[in-house]
Design a protein around this motif. Structure first.
Motif, PDB file in Angstrom:
ATOM      1  N   ARG A  22      -9.574  -6.441 -22.012  1.00 42.71           N
ATOM      2  CA  ARG A  22     -10.177  -7.757 -22.207  1.00 42.71           C
ATOM      3  C   ARG A  22     -10.450  -7.982 -23.681  1.00 42.71           C
ATOM      4  O   ARG A  22     -10.549  -7.043 -24.466  1.00 42.71           O
ATOM      5  CB  ARG A  22     -11.461  -7.919 -21.400  1.00 42.71           C
ATOM      6  N   GLN A  50     -13.230  -9.753 -26.114  1.00 41.64           N
ATOM      7  CA  GLN A  50     -14.589 -10.278 -26.138  1.00 41.64           C
ATOM      8  C   GLN A  50     -15.042 -10.352 -27.592  1.00 41.64           C
ATOM      9  O   GLN A  50     -15.032  -9.354 -28.300  1.00 41.64           O
ATOM     10  CB  GLN A  50     -15.527  -9.385 -25.329  1.00 41.64           C
ATOM     11  N   THR A  65     -10.863  -6.309 -28.883  1.00 40.34           N
ATOM     12  CA  THR A  65     -10.210  -5.801 -27.682  1.00 40.34           C
ATOM     13  C   THR A  65     -11.031  -4.653 -27.115  1.00 40.34           C
ATOM     14  O   THR A  65     -11.462  -3.763 -27.839  1.00 40.34           O
ATOM     15  CB  THR A  65      -8.789  -5.308 -28.002  1.00 40.34           C
ATOM     16  N   TRP A 122     -16.535  -0.321 -20.389  1.00 41.33           N
ATOM     17  CA  TRP A 122     -15.722  -1.046 -21.377  1.00 41.33           C
ATOM     18  C   TRP A 122     -15.946  -0.399 -22.738  1.00 41.33           C
ATOM     19  O   TRP A 122     -17.072  -0.320 -23.214  1.00 41.33           O
ATOM     20  CB  TRP A 122     -16.111  -2.521 -21.407  1.00 41.33           C
TER      21      TRP A 122
END
Length: 77
Positions: free
Chosen positions: A47, A49, A53, A65
């Motif tokens: 993802r 954000q 990355t 994450w």
């Protein structure tokens, strides 16, 4: 009799959760330096954000994450 009712209740509760924990396939792999050693880590999601990355990394990162900077290289596109 009480044990039987408790067992049946536990089976019913657990059977309601059967689809929740699905086995996921990794989308790519990464190499991370952990304790001075290179380790291959399976990555289950990617993802972006805040223009950064992030990878959802399996063991030893416990499916958290992690920033792309954590990995020395990845096979993710």
């Amino acid at each position: 009799m009480k044990k039987l009712i408790c067992c049946l209740a536990a089976v019913i509760l657990l059977s309601g959760c059967t689809g929740v924990l699905e086995r996921q396939q990794p989308v790519c792999t990464g190499t991370a330096m952990i304790g001075g050693q290179e380790n291959t880590v399976q990555i289950y999601g990617v993802r972006k954000q805040n223009n950064q990355t992030q990878y959802r990394a399996g063991y030893p990162f416990n499916w958290n994450w992690m920033s792309a900077n954590t990995f020395t290289s990845t096979t993710c596109k």
